[in-house]
Write an enzyme that holds these catalytic residues in place. Structure first.
Site: not given
Ligand code: CMP
Length: 143
Positions: A9, A49, A112, A115, A126
């Site tokens: 990301k 998403y 984070n 993905h 995907e």
């Molecule tokens: P990802 O694995 O890319 O899939 C969904 C994403 O939503 C997740 O990683 C996080 O980056 C994001 N996400 C999930 N929960 C939250 C939250 N409470 N606040 C902001 N982003 C979130």
């Protein structure tokens, strides 16, 4: 052969973790069959998403993914979907195990770093969303 979709990301790219992510997947023994750096369109981010469309963080998540380049990859290997999730670690980096990518480098659920597809069917969806068939290269690792 099983394949999964992995995306470094914007925060992972900005923190120079692309090489570290590739290194970990290569070291594990998976095969890289697709790789590109790109600025993500709003349309692609929203499609990717889509399952989170009703969540309160959907808007900020889409905005974030579009804010700077990402590196999209497809990795191949036996059990790669589940194994990639283990290499990546739990969604919230504060609770991901040390030794995982998120556990070693992250602290924020909204930042984070990476993905990975959560299931084989999701991976198929995907991969076809992010890559054209001709962008994927099948090849045989040495052993
Ligand atoms: P990802 O694995 O890319 O899939 C969904 C994403 O939503 C997740 O990683 C996080 O980056 C994001 N996400 C999930 N929960 C939250 C939250 N409470 N606040 C902001 N982003 C979130």
């Amino acid at each position: 052969m099983e394949r999964t979709f992995v995306m470094v990301k914007p925060d992972g790219v900005q923190r120079n973790l692309v090489g570290e992510v590739i290194r970990r997947f290569e070291a594990k023994g998976f095969t890289l069959v697709g790789l590109k750096m790109m600025k993500v369109s709003r349309e692609l981010a929203e499609q990717h998403y889509d399952v989170h469309r009703e969540r309160p963080f959907f808007g900020s998540l889409v905005e974030f993914i579009c804010s700077a380049p990402v590196v999209a990859m497809v990795w191949e290997g036996d059990g790669v979907v589940a194994s990639a999730r283990k290499l990546i670690g739990a969604t919230n980096p504060l609770t991901s195990e040390p030794g995982t990518i998120r556990g070693d480098f992250g602290v924020s659920i909204g930042r984070n770093l990476i993905h990975g597809s959560d299931a084989i069917e999701t991976a198929q969806r995907e991969i076809s969303l992010w890559f054209a068939p001709e962008e994927l290269v099948s090849w045989e690792p040495a052993n």
